[in-house]
Design a protein around this motif. Structure first.
Motif, PDB file in Angstrom:
ATOM      1  N   GLU A 453     127.114 -52.498 -38.789  1.00 44.22           N
ATOM      2  CA  GLU A 453     126.436 -52.810 -37.534  1.00 44.22           C
ATOM      3  C   GLU A 453     126.711 -51.730 -36.492  1.00 44.22           C
ATOM      4  O   GLU A 453     125.823 -51.322 -35.736  1.00 44.22           O
ATOM      5  N   PHE A 454     127.958 -51.243 -36.475  1.00 40.15           N
ATOM      6  CA  PHE A 454     128.324 -50.171 -35.550  1.00 40.15           C
ATOM      7  C   PHE A 454     127.492 -48.924 -35.844  1.00 40.15           C
ATOM      8  O   PHE A 454     126.909 -48.320 -34.932  1.00 40.15           O
ATOM      9  N   CYS A 455     127.437 -48.520 -37.120  1.00 44.64           N
ATOM     10  CA  CYS A 455     126.681 -47.316 -37.484  1.00 44.64           C
ATOM     11  C   CYS A 455     125.193 -47.496 -37.219  1.00 44.64           C
ATOM     12  O   CYS A 455     124.510 -46.551 -36.792  1.00 44.64           O
ATOM     13  N   MET A 456     124.687 -48.699 -37.465  1.00 44.48           N
ATOM     14  CA  MET A 456     123.273 -48.985 -37.199  1.00 44.48           C
ATOM     15  C   MET A 456     122.960 -48.817 -35.714  1.00 44.48           C
ATOM     16  O   MET A 456     121.962 -48.189 -35.340  1.00 44.48           O
ATOM     17  N   ASP A 457     123.828 -49.361 -34.872  1.00 46.12           N
ATOM     18  CA  ASP A 457     123.602 -49.269 -33.425  1.00 46.12           C
ATOM     19  C   ASP A 457     123.759 -47.838 -32.917  1.00 46.12           C
ATOM     20  O   ASP A 457     123.090 -47.436 -31.959  1.00 46.12           O
ATOM     21  N   GLU A 458     124.646 -47.077 -33.540  1.00 48.84           N
ATOM     22  CA  GLU A 458     124.950 -45.731 -33.046  1.00 48.84           C
ATOM     23  C   GLU A 458     124.095 -44.640 -33.681  1.00 48.84           C
ATOM     24  O   GLU A 458     124.182 -43.479 -33.286  1.00 48.84           O
ATOM     25  N   SER A 459     123.307 -44.992 -34.678  1.00 49.32           N
ATOM     26  CA  SER A 459     122.425 -43.993 -35.297  1.00 49.32           C
ATOM     27  C   SER A 459     121.474 -43.424 -34.252  1.00 49.32           C
ATOM     28  O   SER A 459     120.874 -44.165 -33.467  1.00 49.32           O
ATOM     29  N   CYS A 460     121.339 -42.109 -34.241  1.00 47.87           N
ATOM     30  CA  CYS A 460     120.459 -41.486 -33.245  1.00 47.87           C
ATOM     31  C   CYS A 460     118.993 -41.654 -33.606  1.00 47.87           C
ATOM     32  O   CYS A 460     118.103 -41.477 -32.769  1.00 47.87           O
ATOM     33  N   GLY A 461     118.711 -41.981 -34.881  1.00 51.15           N
ATOM     34  CA  GLY A 461     117.343 -42.236 -35.305  1.00 51.15           C
ATOM     35  C   GLY A 461     116.562 -41.011 -35.722  1.00 51.15           C
ATOM     36  O   GLY A 461     115.379 -41.109 -36.046  1.00 51.15           O
ATOM     37  N   LYS A 462     117.212 -39.849 -35.742  1.00 46.39           N
ATOM     38  CA  LYS A 462     116.460 -38.623 -36.050  1.00 46.39           C
ATOM     39  C   LYS A 462     116.005 -38.598 -37.505  1.00 46.39           C
ATOM     40  O   LYS A 462     114.886 -38.178 -37.797  1.00 46.39           O
ATOM     41  N   CYS A 463     116.873 -39.024 -38.430  1.00 46.67           N
ATOM     42  CA  CYS A 463     116.476 -38.985 -39.840  1.00 46.67           C
ATOM     43  C   CYS A 463     116.261 -40.400 -40.366  1.00 46.67           C
ATOM     44  O   CYS A 463     116.981 -41.336 -40.016  1.00 46.67           O
ATOM     45  N   ILE A 464     115.282 -40.558 -41.236  1.00 43.16           N
ATOM     46  CA  ILE A 464     114.884 -41.877 -41.737  1.00 43.16           C
ATOM     47  C   ILE A 464     115.984 -42.545 -42.570  1.00 43.16           C
ATOM     48  O   ILE A 464     116.227 -43.742 -42.416  1.00 43.16           O
ATOM     49  N   PRO A 465     116.682 -41.811 -43.463  1.00 42.40           N
ATOM     50  CA  PRO A 465     117.700 -42.494 -44.279  1.00 42.40           C
ATOM     51  C   PRO A 465     118.743 -43.233 -43.450  1.00 42.40           C
ATOM     52  O   PRO A 465     119.125 -44.359 -43.785  1.00 42.40           O
ATOM     53  N   CYS A 466     119.172 -42.634 -42.354  1.00 38.88           N
ATOM     54  CA  CYS A 466     120.166 -43.274 -41.503  1.00 38.88           C
ATOM     55  C   CYS A 466     119.516 -44.321 -40.606  1.00 38.88           C
ATOM     56  O   CYS A 466     120.013 -45.446 -40.497  1.00 38.88           O
ATOM     57  N   ARG A 467     118.413 -43.964 -39.998  1.00 42.42           N
ATOM     58  CA  ARG A 467     117.763 -44.874 -39.041  1.00 42.42           C
ATOM     59  C   ARG A 467     117.330 -46.175 -39.706  1.00 42.42           C
ATOM     60  O   ARG A 467     117.560 -47.263 -39.194  1.00 42.42           O
ATOM     61  N   VAL A 468     116.729 -46.065 -40.875  1.00 42.22           N
ATOM     62  CA  VAL A 468     116.214 -47.245 -41.576  1.00 42.22           C
ATOM     63  C   VAL A 468     117.251 -47.796 -42.553  1.00 42.22           C
ATOM     64  O   VAL A 468     117.429 -49.006 -42.678  1.00 42.22           O
ATOM     65  N   GLY A 469     117.949 -46.886 -43.216  1.00 44.61           N
ATOM     66  CA  GLY A 469     118.896 -47.309 -44.252  1.00 44.61           C
ATOM     67  C   GLY A 469     120.029 -48.165 -43.728  1.00 44.61           C
ATOM     68  O   GLY A 469     120.409 -49.167 -44.354  1.00 44.61           O
ATOM     69  N   THR A 470     120.588 -47.799 -42.562  1.00 45.26           N
ATOM     70  CA  THR A 470     121.692 -48.600 -42.018  1.00 45.26           C
ATOM     71  C   THR A 470     121.231 -49.997 -41.622  1.00 45.26           C
ATOM     72  O   THR A 470     121.975 -50.970 -41.761  1.00 45.26           O
ATOM     73  N   VAL A 471     119.977 -50.099 -41.155  1.00 42.58           N
ATOM     74  CA  VAL A 471     119.427 -51.424 -40.811  1.00 42.58           C
ATOM     75  C   VAL A 471     119.291 -52.274 -42.069  1.00 42.58           C
ATOM     76  O   VAL A 471     119.687 -53.458 -42.089  1.00 42.58           O
ATOM     77  N   GLN A 472     118.754 -51.684 -43.133  1.00 40.67           N
ATOM     78  CA  GLN A 472     118.584 -52.418 -44.378  1.00 40.67           C
ATOM     79  C   GLN A 472     119.933 -52.820 -44.976  1.00 40.67           C
ATOM     80  O   GLN A 472     120.091 -53.941 -45.488  1.00 40.67           O
ATOM     81  N   LEU A 473     120.908 -51.926 -44.901  1.00 37.22           N
ATOM     82  CA  LEU A 473     122.246 -52.239 -45.412  1.00 37.22           C
ATOM     83  C   LEU A 473     122.875 -53.373 -44.615  1.00 37.22           C
ATOM     84  O   LEU A 473     123.499 -54.278 -45.182  1.00 37.22           O
ATOM     85  N   HIS A 474     122.702 -53.320 -43.302  1.00 34.04           N
ATOM     86  CA  HIS A 474     123.253 -54.379 -42.455  1.00 34.04           C
ATOM     87  C   HIS A 474     122.597 -55.719 -42.781  1.00 34.04           C
ATOM     88  O   HIS A 474     123.287 -56.755 -42.891  1.00 34.04           O
ATOM     89  N   ASP A 475     121.291 -55.714 -42.965  1.00 39.82           N
ATOM     90  CA  ASP A 475     120.583 -56.963 -43.273  1.00 39.82           C
ATOM     91  C   ASP A 475     121.050 -57.544 -44.604  1.00 39.82           C
ATOM     92  O   ASP A 475     121.214 -58.765 -44.745  1.00 39.82           O
ATOM     93  N   LEU A 476     121.289 -56.673 -45.572  1.00 36.53           N
ATOM     94  CA  LEU A 476     121.775 -57.141 -46.876  1.00 36.53           C
ATOM     95  C   LEU A 476     123.176 -57.736 -46.763  1.00 36.53           C
ATOM     96  O   LEU A 476     123.484 -58.764 -47.382  1.00 36.53           O
ATOM     97  N   LEU A 477     124.028 -57.099 -45.969  1.00 34.42           N
ATOM     98  CA  LEU A 477     125.395 -57.600 -45.788  1.00 34.42           C
ATOM     99  C   LEU A 477     125.391 -58.951 -45.068  1.00 34.42           C
ATOM    100  O   LEU A 477     126.200 -59.831 -45.375  1.00 34.42           O
ATOM    101  N   VAL A 478     124.477 -59.110 -44.118  1.00 34.14           N
ATOM    102  CA  VAL A 478     124.347 -60.408 -43.439  1.00 34.14           C
ATOM    103  C   VAL A 478     123.879 -61.467 -44.444  1.00 34.14           C
ATOM    104  O   VAL A 478     124.392 -62.599 -44.470  1.00 34.14           O
ATOM    105  N   LYS A 479     122.933 -61.101 -45.274  1.00 35.08           N
ATOM    106  CA  LYS A 479     122.401 -62.019 -46.280  1.00 35.08           C
ATOM    107  C   LYS A 479     123.489 -62.447 -47.263  1.00 35.08           C
ATOM    108  O   LYS A 479     123.609 -63.636 -47.609  1.00 35.08           O
ATOM    109  N   ILE A 480     124.299 -61.482 -47.686  1.00 33.50           N
ATOM    110  CA  ILE A 480     125.405 -61.794 -48.597  1.00 33.50           C
ATOM    111  C   ILE A 480     126.434 -62.679 -47.902  1.00 33.50           C
ATOM    112  O   ILE A 480     126.891 -63.677 -48.455  1.00 33.50           O
ATOM    113  N   GLY A 481     126.784 -62.303 -46.667  1.00 33.82           N
ATOM    114  CA  GLY A 481     127.773 -63.071 -45.921  1.00 33.82           C
ATOM    115  C   GLY A 481     127.336 -64.503 -45.664  1.00 33.82           C
ATOM    116  O   GLY A 481     128.178 -65.417 -45.607  1.00 33.82           O
ATOM    117  N   ASP A 482     126.026 -64.727 -45.541  1.00 35.13           N
ATOM    118  CA  ASP A 482     125.497 -66.071 -45.296  1.00 35.13           C
ATOM    119  C   ASP A 482     125.341 -66.876 -46.587  1.00 35.13           C
ATOM    120  O   ASP A 482     124.904 -68.028 -46.553  1.00 35.13           O
TER     121      ASP A 482
END
Length: 534
Positions: A453-482
């Motif tokens: 979540e920290f990396c997702m919020d702090e991503s500058c958004g310049k490159c797609i792998p980080c900008r989109v990938g961290t969001v998708q990873l965070h969503d998956l971790l939330v899904k697993i945690g739930d």
């Protein structure tokens, strides 16, 4: 200024020293718990007792055992035992003065023979809690700026680079790149001008090493930067520090003015041909600006986002000129290396990781605060002995090193020595020095989600792998945690981690999956327990 003038300042400072020195921690952490009021009341109590000629009260930087602040240290000429009082309140000030006079006291006194103190080897922190950061004379009396004089008057730039190279010092900002090699590259680079930058944009959760050094011993960093500038041929320096560090900024500004007034910064330093000026640049708190190309863009007044490398800053950096970038702790090592020699520094630590490392010890641990230990000290020594273990009879489960870029190391690996290679082999990294201890109540999936979540919020958004990938990873971790994820989601999590790691533009995205990788490696059972079709 000549060396004899510097030594005369030190002589006068020593001659005016009073028999009793009371030092009150005024680092930001202690200030937030009322240490300024403690210092003020100590001064009033000294005056009320008529002891102004006997006792000197000063505000100093971090005394390391942050969990017990505000801290007050007492040194008396007629008593070799240093006394460190903890959790001192403004109302306790009079009791401190009474204790100095030999009266009984019920003040809480810290045991300085415990491992937290005895296992430390202060090099970077040798002046922390000792010098007054607002008085340059206090630094000079501790051999301050003598290394700079020696370098300017007795050594060639190439000899300085060679000394740093032989010392084995590696960058303390995270990656551990050899400092001497970086300096040599900048020194050889051609350019009309060159720059030196101190990266003080410390943004890792739980990390406060660089802030404490700047608040405690700012001149040490200025001296290290000046030596580096001479070695690589630079005449302008910048300290990039985040706005959330107002105490550090204020003390740096004071230190720069004082050094300029004495001719230790500016033109013809120590009456040599060497000119060097330092300016402060304040960052707005973007974590990505800790990355060197994003940092330089911010200094230039642009949006702080990273750029592809090469070219590297050593060849084409700030405004296209060769630029040397090191972090606070790296520069704080320079003066002692030049004073004591490369062999002295190289004799400390391990074969590939020389010297000491400063860590911010935090989390589920009895003794939280700053520690400086030789490279090669084991995690067990740090957590169980220096840190005092988990409070209330708890058991350490893991330690997270390297901030969002690092990983979680299980208790079964605590015999591992702390050095660059060993931590990398465990799936973590040294990082800038954050070290967070977790106990048996910690959910490791939640830990991975927090850092993502920290990396997702702090991503500058310049490159797609980080900008989109961290969001998708965070969503998956939330899904697993739930408890709503299936085996296919766990497989997707691992595939996405690989994609983000190997295709992101800068270190933020490339290292964002590390907490996930390490928790999957050592605590996979906690993920599997939450999978619905396991």
């Amino acid at each position: 200024m000549e060396l004899n003038e510097l030594l005369e300042i030190a002589r006068i400072e020593r001659s005016q020293a009073k028999p009793v020195q009371i030092r009150c921690c005024t680092a930001a952490g202690c200030l937030s718990s009322g240490s300024q009021a403690v210092k003020d009341n100590l001064e009033k109590s000294v005056k009320a007792a008529g002891l102004e000629d006997e006792i000197h009260v000063s505000g100093v930087g971090c005394m390391r055992l942050c969990c017990q602040g505000p801290l007050v240290q007492v040194d008396q000429e007629n008593n070799k035992e240093t006394k460190l009082y903890e959790q001192v309140t403004p109302e306790d000030a009079a009791k401190v003065i009474e204790a100095v006079q030999g009266k009984e006291t019920d003040l809480k006194q810290q045991d300085l023979s415990q491992p937290f103190f005895t296992k430390q080897l202060p090099i970077v922190l040798e002046n922390s809690g000792k010098v007054d950061p607002d008085r340059i004379q206090s630094y000079i009396v501790e051999n301050g700026y003598q290394a700079l004089y020696q370098v300017l008057r007795e050594m060639k730039p190439s000899e300085v680079v060679e000394t740093i190279t032989k010392s084995g010092l590696r960058g303390r900002g995270g990656a551990g790149y050899p400092t001497g090699l970086k300096w040599a590259t900048v020194a050889k680079s051609q350019g009309e001008k060159k720059f030196v930058i101190c990266n003080a944009d410390e943004g890792d959760p739980g990390a406060f090493m660089d802030r404490s050094v700047l608040e405690s011993d700012p001149h040490r960093v200025l001296e290290g930067m000046a030596i580096a500038a001479y070695a690589v041929g630079a005449s302008q320096g910048y300290i990039y520090v985040r706005a959330e560090y107002p105490t550090a900024i204020k003390r740096l500004e004071t230190a720069i003015r004082q050094a300029q007034r004495l001719g230790l910064l500016g033109s013809q330093i120590f009456e040599s041909p060497f000119d060097f000026k330092i300016e402060i640049r304040i960052g707005a708190g973007a974590y990505v600006c800790g990355e060197e190309t994003a940092l330089m863009a911010s200094i230039e007044g642009k949006r702080g986002v990273p750029n592809p490398r090469p070219p590297y800053p050593a060849e084409s950096g700030l405004w296209g000129y060769p630029t040397l970038i090191n972090n606070v702790e790296t520069f704080a090592n320079i003066a002692p290396i030049m004073r004591n020699g490369a062999e002295w520094f190289a004799s400390i630590g391990t074969e590939k990781s020389k010297g000491t490392k400063v860590f911010a010890l935090a989390g589920k641990i009895r003794n939280t605060g700053l520690i400086e230990v030789p490279m090669g000290t084991t995690l067990e020594e740090i957590v169980e002995e220096m840190g005092g273990g988990v409070p209330d009879g708890g058991i350490a489960k893991a330690v997270q090193t390297g901030g969002p870029s690092g990983g979680c190391i299980p208790a079964s690996k605590f015999a591992t020595p702390v050095d660059y290679e060993s931590l990398t082999a465990l799936g973590s990294m040294m990082g800038s020095g954050g070290m967070i201890v977790m106990d048996q109540t910690t959910n490791m999936v939640d830990v991975a989600r927090f850092f993502m979540e920290f990396c997702m919020d702090e991503s500058c958004g310049k490159c797609i792998p980080c900008r989109v990938g961290t969001v998708q990873l965070h969503d998956l971790l939330v899904k697993i945690g739930d408890g709503k994820a299936a085996q296919a989601d766990l497989q997707l999590l691992e595939e996405l981690c690989d994609m983000v790691k190997y295709t992101s533009l800068c270190g933020l995205g490339q290292s964002a999956p590390n907490p996930v990788f390490s928790t999957l490696r050592y605590f996979r059972d906690e993920y599997l327990a939450l999978i619905i079709d396991n």
